[in-house]
Design a protein around this motif. Structure first.
Motif, PDB file in Angstrom:
ATOM      1  N   ALA A  19       0.831  -1.207   0.000  1.00 50.51           N
ATOM      2  CA  ALA A  19       0.000   0.000   0.000  1.00 50.51           C
ATOM      3  C   ALA A  19       0.862   1.253   0.000  1.00 50.51           C
ATOM      4  O   ALA A  19       0.567   2.230  -0.702  1.00 50.51           O
ATOM      5  CB  ALA A  19      -0.930  -0.020   1.212  1.00 50.51           C
ATOM      6  N   LEU A  20       1.936   1.235   0.783  1.00 51.98           N
ATOM      7  CA  LEU A  20       2.836   2.392   0.808  1.00 51.98           C
ATOM      8  C   LEU A  20       3.456   2.628  -0.561  1.00 51.98           C
ATOM      9  O   LEU A  20       3.577   3.768  -1.021  1.00 51.98           O
ATOM     10  CB  LEU A  20       3.956   2.165   1.841  1.00 51.98           C
ATOM     11  CG  LEU A  20       3.598   2.475   3.289  1.00 51.98           C
ATOM     12  CD1 LEU A  20       4.738   2.084   4.221  1.00 51.98           C
ATOM     13  CD2 LEU A  20       3.266   3.967   3.448  1.00 51.98           C
ATOM     14  N   MET A  56      10.488   9.836  -0.686  1.00 52.13           N
ATOM     15  CA  MET A  56       9.458   8.951  -0.144  1.00 52.13           C
ATOM     16  C   MET A  56       9.683   7.523  -0.615  1.00 52.13           C
ATOM     17  O   MET A  56       9.570   6.570   0.162  1.00 52.13           O
ATOM     18  CB  MET A  56       8.071   9.421  -0.598  1.00 52.13           C
ATOM     19  CG  MET A  56       7.523  10.588   0.201  1.00 52.13           C
ATOM     20  SD  MET A  56       6.086  11.311  -0.610  1.00 52.13           S
ATOM     21  CE  MET A  56       5.072   9.869  -0.896  1.00 52.13           C
ATOM     22  N   PHE A  57      10.015   7.403  -1.883  1.00 55.70           N
ATOM     23  CA  PHE A  57      10.231   6.069  -2.432  1.00 55.70           C
ATOM     24  C   PHE A  57      11.428   5.405  -1.745  1.00 55.70           C
ATOM     25  O   PHE A  57      11.381   4.222  -1.379  1.00 55.70           O
ATOM     26  CB  PHE A  57      10.439   6.154  -3.943  1.00 55.70           C
ATOM     27  CG  PHE A  57      10.611   4.812  -4.588  1.00 55.70           C
ATOM     28  CD1 PHE A  57       9.813   3.732  -4.226  1.00 55.70           C
ATOM     29  CD2 PHE A  57      11.568   4.621  -5.575  1.00 55.70           C
ATOM     30  CE1 PHE A  57       9.979   2.489  -4.839  1.00 55.70           C
ATOM     31  CE2 PHE A  57      11.733   3.397  -6.187  1.00 55.70           C
ATOM     32  CZ  PHE A  57      10.942   2.329  -5.818  1.00 55.70           C
ATOM     33  N   LEU A  90      12.096   0.944   4.321  1.00 54.18           N
ATOM     34  CA  LEU A  90      11.125   0.302   5.213  1.00 54.18           C
ATOM     35  C   LEU A  90      10.975  -1.174   4.855  1.00 54.18           C
ATOM     36  O   LEU A  90      11.049  -2.059   5.702  1.00 54.18           O
ATOM     37  CB  LEU A  90       9.757   0.969   5.063  1.00 54.18           C
ATOM     38  CG  LEU A  90       9.300   1.876   6.198  1.00 54.18           C
ATOM     39  CD1 LEU A  90       7.967   2.490   5.857  1.00 54.18           C
ATOM     40  CD2 LEU A  90       9.237   1.115   7.504  1.00 54.18           C
ATOM     41  N   ALA A  91      10.757  -1.375   3.555  1.00 52.13           N
ATOM     42  CA  ALA A  91      10.549  -2.750   3.109  1.00 52.13           C
ATOM     43  C   ALA A  91      11.830  -3.570   3.268  1.00 52.13           C
ATOM     44  O   ALA A  91      11.785  -4.788   3.362  1.00 52.13           O
ATOM     45  CB  ALA A  91      10.105  -2.749   1.643  1.00 52.13           C
ATOM     46  N   GLY A  92      12.954  -2.863   3.310  1.00 52.61           N
ATOM     47  CA  GLY A  92      14.235  -3.531   3.552  1.00 52.61           C
ATOM     48  C   GLY A  92      14.598  -4.541   2.488  1.00 52.61           C
ATOM     49  O   GLY A  92      15.353  -5.467   2.718  1.00 52.61           O
ATOM     50  N   LYS A  93      14.077  -4.322   1.277  1.00 50.97           N
ATOM     51  CA  LYS A  93      14.248  -5.347   0.256  1.00 50.97           C
ATOM     52  C   LYS A  93      15.633  -5.331  -0.355  1.00 50.97           C
ATOM     53  O   LYS A  93      16.135  -6.343  -0.802  1.00 50.97           O
ATOM     54  CB  LYS A  93      13.220  -5.125  -0.864  1.00 50.97           C
ATOM     55  CG  LYS A  93      11.813  -5.497  -0.454  1.00 50.97           C
ATOM     56  CD  LYS A  93      11.664  -7.000  -0.291  1.00 50.97           C
ATOM     57  CE  LYS A  93      10.212  -7.339  -0.009  1.00 50.97           C
ATOM     58  NZ  LYS A  93       9.993  -8.760   0.163  1.00 50.97           N
ATOM     59  N   GLY A 102      20.989   0.233   1.152  1.00 51.58           N
ATOM     60  CA  GLY A 102      19.887  -0.704   1.027  1.00 51.58           C
ATOM     61  C   GLY A 102      18.751  -0.138   0.190  1.00 51.58           C
ATOM     62  O   GLY A 102      17.704  -0.749   0.036  1.00 51.58           O
ATOM     63  N   ILE A 103      18.936   1.083  -0.331  1.00 52.54           N
ATOM     64  CA  ILE A 103      17.974   1.592  -1.309  1.00 52.54           C
ATOM     65  C   ILE A 103      18.676   1.512  -2.663  1.00 52.54           C
ATOM     66  O   ILE A 103      19.742   0.937  -2.768  1.00 52.54           O
ATOM     67  CB  ILE A 103      17.503   3.022  -0.953  1.00 52.54           C
ATOM     68  CG1 ILE A 103      18.693   3.935  -0.739  1.00 52.54           C
ATOM     69  CG2 ILE A 103      16.643   2.975   0.307  1.00 52.54           C
ATOM     70  CD1 ILE A 103      18.325   5.374  -0.437  1.00 52.54           C
ATOM     71  N   HIS A 104      18.120   2.046  -3.706  1.00 60.33           N
ATOM     72  CA  HIS A 104      18.658   1.798  -5.047  1.00 60.33           C
ATOM     73  C   HIS A 104      19.737   2.821  -5.428  1.00 60.33           C
ATOM     74  O   HIS A 104      19.729   3.953  -4.956  1.00 60.33           O
ATOM     75  CB  HIS A 104      17.509   1.835  -6.052  1.00 60.33           C
ATOM     76  CG  HIS A 104      17.854   1.238  -7.380  1.00 60.33           C
ATOM     77  ND1 HIS A 104      18.525   1.928  -8.349  1.00 60.33           N
ATOM     78  CD2 HIS A 104      17.636   0.009  -7.888  1.00 60.33           C
ATOM     79  CE1 HIS A 104      18.690   1.154  -9.403  1.00 60.33           C
ATOM     80  NE2 HIS A 104      18.154  -0.021  -9.141  1.00 60.33           N
TER      81      HIS A 104
END
Lengths: 564, 564
Positions: A143-144, A190-191, A197-200, A266-268
C-alpha cells in the motif's frame, strides 16, 4: 568466465539494434507531439517477448536472451544507464527555482502529493487484491508503494510539454516547473523511505530503522554538506584540470560513488545519482557546456538503451490487467489533479489555470516507470502491477499536453522550418539582382498557395521598396502579408554569387528567404523573422559555406546551425 | 543469473574509484607535458595487482575481482569503451588530409611502415625466443604480429604533441599529421589482416582465406559505399530527427553494428568502430558539435575507464622482461625513425625536419596498447610481450615531444593564464577611475617582480596615455614592457562597478588585466593580448556576471569561458 567472441559480437549487434530502434520510435513519438520515452518503451516492447518474441521467439532469444552471461551484462548496462539518467534528472531539478516561488509551490506540491497518496494508500490497503497484490505479499509495504507511485510527478515530461507549448517561461509555467521539482525530490525521498522500510535491497542486513536513518542522513548530507563542498571544489577542478573533460570525469566519478553509497544503504543506486545531480546542478560553477555534453550523450545513448530494455524483460500483453490499470488511472489522475488544482485555486489561481496545473503535474513519465522497475526488481510488486504503472505513466503523460492546451487555449509553438516549402527551394545558379531573385522565389510560391504570381510579386516588391531586408551574416528576408493566404509559407533561395539586399553588415546575401504570412496573423511574421535571425546569429552564410544541394540538406544545415 | 545488490554497489564503487583515479593521474601526466593516457594506465597499474594487489590483495580482490560475474561485466564495459574510443580515433583520421598532401605522405607513410615491419619481422622470425615468444607458439603469426606492432603510429598522441608545441597548423605539422593518419589506417588494416590470418577470433570457424577476404571486402565497403551512404543519409537524419540527439544515437548505433560485423568476421570489434568513425568523420554533414559531444564524453568517461582497466588485468612488475622491452624499443625506434626520415629527406625535407618527422611518427601511444591487448586476449602474445609493448608505447610517446622540440628549436606554446599571478588578484570593491585601478594592480606586481612600484606605474600610465586599452565585453588590458623583467606577469582586478577604459563598444570594464612583458620578448605581449581577447570574445564580463571570489574561481571562470 568471459564473453566469447561470438557472444561479444551478438552483444554489439543487439546494442546497435536496440539503440537504433529506440531512437527511431522515440523520434516518431516526438513527431506526433508525444514524449520520446513513449516511443523508446514501445521499441523495447516490439523487440521483446511481447511482439517479436511472440512471432519469432528464436530471434528474441538470439538477440536478447533471458538467461546467461549476456543477460547479466545487458542488465548491468541498463543499470548504469538509469543511474546516469537520474544524474541528469537531478541536474535539471534546480532547488533554487522552488525557493523563488515559495509558498505556492509548497502548498501545490504537498497537496499534490498528499491527495493521491492518501487515496492510493486507502485503496491498496483495503483492497490489495483488486490493485494487483499477489497472495502472500505484505499489505502495508504494498500500500505504501502504490501510494508513492500514484503521488509521483515527472519533471522532465512536464518541462518538455510546457516547452512544446511555448509556455515554459511564463509565470504559470515556472510555477508548474517549480512544483514539479518539489514533487520530484519529495517523491524520490518517499520512495527511498518505502524501500528502506521494506528492507528489500538490504545489503548489510542491517535493521530497518538503521536503513531509514542512513537514508535520511545521506540525503541531508548530500543536499547540505556535499552541495556546498561541490560548490567549493568545482572551481578548483576547473582551474587545475583540463576543461571540460576534467569536470566531466569528476562529476561522473562522483555519480558512481553516490550510486554505490545508496545501493549499500539498502535503497537503489539511482537515489545517490539523483542526489549528486541535485548538488551539481545547484552551483553556478557547473557550466552550461558541461551540462549539455552529459545531457545530450545520456539522452542519445544511455536513456534510449534503458527505456527500450524495459520492454525486453516483461511481456506487456500477458501481464496486462484491465482492472488494475483502470483503477491506477482513475485514482492517480483524480488524486493528483484534485490535489494540485485545489491547492492552486486556494492560493489564488483562476479556475482554468488551476486545472492546467493539475493536469501538468499529473504527467508521470519516466519517473513512474523507473520506480516501478525498481519495485519489480526488489520483489515489491508483480509484473501485472508494473505493466499497469507503465500504462499509467504513458497515459498521464500523453494527455497532459492536450489538456493544458485546451484549458489555457494555447497554440503549439512553431518553428519557421515547419513553413519552409520543399517545392519552393531554389538553387540560384547565375548572378542575379535582388528583384530577379525575389521573382524566382515568387513563382513556386504561387504554385503552392494558388495565389496569382503578380499579386505575390507586387506585395513583396512593395515591402522591399520601403526598407531593404538584408539581415546580417549573408541572409535576406524579403516578405509580405497576403490576405488570401491560409497559413505562412516560406521559399528559400541559395546562391554562391552574393546578392545585395542592403544588409546591416554590408555583406551580400547568399541565402534568401521569401516569407508570406496571412494579413491577420500578426505573430506569425514576427516569430518567423526572429527564428531566422536566431538561426544565423552566429554562423555566416557566405560563399565559403558548403552549399546545400537539396531541400533535405538545407534543413539539415539550418537545424544544426543553432539553437533554433 | 544477475548481480546482487551488494555486487552492484561494489561495481559502482569500483567504477567511481577507477574513473576518478584514472582522470586524476591523467591530469597529473598532462601537467608535466605528458600524454594523459600515460597517467590513466598508471592509475590502473596502481589499483591493480602490480601495486595495490601487492600491498593489500584483499582490497584489490574486493574492488576488482579477477573472477566471477563482476569481472565479466567490467570486461564488457572495457570492451564497449574501447570500441567508442576507436570510433573517435576514426572520426579524427580525416582521409581528405592525406589526399591533399599526396605523394610525400604516401612515401613517408609506406617507408615508415615498411622499415620497422621488415626489421621487426626478421628479428621475431629468426629470434622468436629473444623477443618473448612462448614455447609452442606459431613463429610466423608471432613474427607478423611483432612486425605490425612495431610499424604502428598513434595519430592522437602525435596530434596532441604537435598542438602542445603550437606546431599543428604549420606545413610540416600538417604533413606529419597526414602521414600519421595514413599510418594509422594502414596499420589497423594490417593488424586486422594478421588477426584474420591467425584466425584466432574466428567465430564461425570459416577458413582463413574467407576471413581475410571478408576483412578486405568489409573495409572496402565501409570506406567506399558506406562512406557515401552516410554522406547521403546524414542530412536526412538531421532534417527529420531531433538535433543533435538523433544524429548522436544514429552514429552510436551504427558503431555498435560495425563493431558486431568485424567481430563476426573473426577480427576484433574495434575495427568496425574505427571504420564507422572514418566514414562519419569524412562527411561535412557530420557537424562539429556532434563530434565534440562524442569526443568529450568518450575522453572523460570511456577512455579513462578503458586505459585504467588495462593495469587491472596484468602485473607489470612480474611480467617485465628487460631484454624483450629493450629490443622492442631499439628495433621499433630505429626502424620507424630511419624509415620516416629517409623518405622525408628523399622527398626534399631538411635534415632536422626529416628527423623531427621520424620522431613524431615514432610515438605509438594508445594504439600500440590496444593492439597489444587484443593480441593478448586472442592468445597471440604472452603477458611479457604485452608489458613490453606498453612500455614501448609510453616511452616512444614521451620522447617524441622533447625530440621534436629540440630538433626544430621550438618553444612550448603558452596560455596567458600561466602568467596570471595569484598574489596579484585584486577585488576592487569601491568605485574607482582607471588610474586608481591601475595603481591598485601595480602594487602587488611590484612585490612579485621586485621592480620598483614607480617604475611599473610610470610605464603603464605612459602606454595608457597613448591609446585607451578597453577591449570589448567589459575587459580592459593596460600593459607595458619593462626592461628588467625576466618573464611576463599579469595582475587581474575584478570590480562590480564599471571602470571607463574607453573601450571600443563603450561598455565599462569589470575585469582589468595589467600585463607586464619583457622588452625584448615581442611575441609574449602579442600572444597574451590575443589570448585574453579570445577568451572574452563571446562572453560579456559585466555587473551581471557572477563575480569570482578568489583566484581559483577566477581561473575556473576564464578557463570554462571559451576555447582559450
Amino acid at each position: 568466465m568471459t564473453l566469447s567472441p561470438n557472444e561479444l559480437a551478438v552483444m554489439f549487434l543487439s546494442l546497435g539494434i536496440l539503440l537504433f530502434t529506440a531512437k527511431l520510435f522515440g523520434e516518431i513519438a516526438k513527431k506526433y507531439g508525444q514524449p520520446s520515452v513513449l516511443g523508446e518503451i514501445l521499441a523495447g516492447i516490439i523487440l521483446g517477448p511481447t511482439v517479436l518474441g511472440f512471432f519469432a521467439p528464436s530471434v528474441t532469444d538470439f538477440l536478447f536472451p533471458a538467461e546467461g552471461l549476456r543477460k547479466v551484462v545487458m542488465d548491468s548496462i541498463a543499470t548504469i544507464s538509469i543511474v546516469l539518467f537520474l544524474l541528469v534528472a537531478g541536474m535539471e531539478a534546480d532547488i533554487g527555482t522552488i525557493r523563488k516561488q515559495g509558498r505556492q509551490v509548497f502548498s501545490i506540491g504537498v497537496s499534490g502529493i498528499a491527495a493521491p497518496f492518501i487515496m492510493g494508500f486507502a485503496a491498496a490497503y483495503f483492497f490489495p487484491g483488486l490493485l494487483g497484490m499477489e497472495a502472500g505479499g505484505e499489505v502495508l509495504f504494498f500500500a505504501l508503494f502504490i501510494a508513492t507511485a500514484l503521488a509521483i510527478s515527472a519533471l522532465p515530461v512536464i518541462a518538455k510539454t510546457l516547452m512544446d507549448l511555448n509556455y515554459y517561461k511564463s509565470e504559470l509555467g515556472m510555477l508548474i516547473v517549480a512544483s514539479a521539482i518539489f514533487n520530484d525530490i519529495v517523491g524520490w525521498m518517499m520512495f527511498a523511505a518505502v524501500l528502506s522500510l521494506a528492507g528489500k535491497g538490504d545489503v548489510s542486513h542491517m535493521p530497518i530503522y538503521a536503513t531509514i536513518a542512513l537514508t535520511l542522513l545521506f540525503t541531508l548530507f548530500m543536499i547540505t554538506v556535499m552541495r556546498r563542498l561541490i560548490h567549493k571544489i568545482l572551481p578548483w577542478v576547473q582551474a587545475h584540470f583540463s576543461w571540460p573533460e576534467g569536470i566531466l570525469a569528476f562529476s561522473l566519478a562522483l555519480t558512481m560513488v553516490g550510486a554505490a553509497a545508496t545501493e549499500m544503504i539498502g535503497i537503489h543506486a539511482i537515489f545517490g545519482a539523483f542526489l549528486v545531480g541535485l548538488a551539481l546542478g545547484d552551483t553556478h560553477h557547473f557550466r552550461e557546456k558541461t551540462r549539455t555534453i552529459i545531457e545530450q550523450f545520456v539522452s542519445s545513448f544511455f536513456a534510449p538503451l534503458f527505456f527500450a530494455s524495459i520492454g525486453l524483460n516483461v511481456n506487456f500483453i500477458t501481464n496486462f490487467d484491465f482492472t488494475v490499470t483502470a483503477l491506477f488511472l482513475v485514482i492517480g489522475t483524480i488524486g493528483k489533479v484534485a490535489g494540485c488544482s485545489a491547492a492552486a485555486r486556494f492560493s489564488g489561481q483562476g479556475k482554468r489555470e488551476s486545472f492546467a496545473i493539475g493536469f501538468a503535474m499529473n504527467a508521470r513519465g519516466a519517473m513512474e516507470i523507473i520506480l516501478g522497475l525498481v519495485a519489480l526488481n526488489f520483489g515489491l510488486i508483480s509484473e501485472k502491477v508494473f505493466v499497469a504503472l507503465v500504462v499509467l505513466a504513458i497515459v498521464t503523460s500523453v494527455i497532459s499536453g492536450p489538456a493544458i492546451k485546451m484549458l489555457l487555449k494555447l497554440k503549439k509553438s512553431f518553428n519557421f522550418r515547419d513553413y519552409l516549402e520543399p517545392k519552393a527551394f531554389v538553387l540560384i545558379n547565375n548572378p542575379v539582382d535582388k528583384y530577379r531573385a525575389i521573382e524566382m522565389l515568387c513563382a513556386p510560391l504561387s504554385t503552392v498557395t494558388g495565389i496569382r504570381y503578380d499579386t505575390i510579386r507586387a506585395a513583396v516588391m512593395d515591402r522591399e521598396s520601403i526598407m531593404p531586408t538584408g539581415l546580417k551574416n549573408g541572409v535576406a528576408i524579403p516578405h509580405a502579408r497576403l490576405r488570401d493566404l491560409k497559413k505562412p509559407v516560406i521559399a528559400a533561395g541559395i546562391t554562391s554569387h552574393g546578392i545585395d539586399f542592403g544588409s546591416t553588415d554590408g555583406h551580400p546575401a547568399h541565402c534568401v528567404f521569401l516569407i508570406l504570412t496571412p494579413t491577420e496573423d500578426n505573430m506569425a511574421q514576427l516569430e518567423i523573422l526572429s527564428g531566422i535571425a536566431r538561426t544565423f546569429k552566429e554562423q555566416e552564410f557566405d560563399s565559403k559555406t558548403v552549399r546545400p544541394n537539396n531541400f533535405t540538406e538545407f534543413i539539415s544545415m539550418i537545424k544544426s546551425n543553432g539553437s533554433a
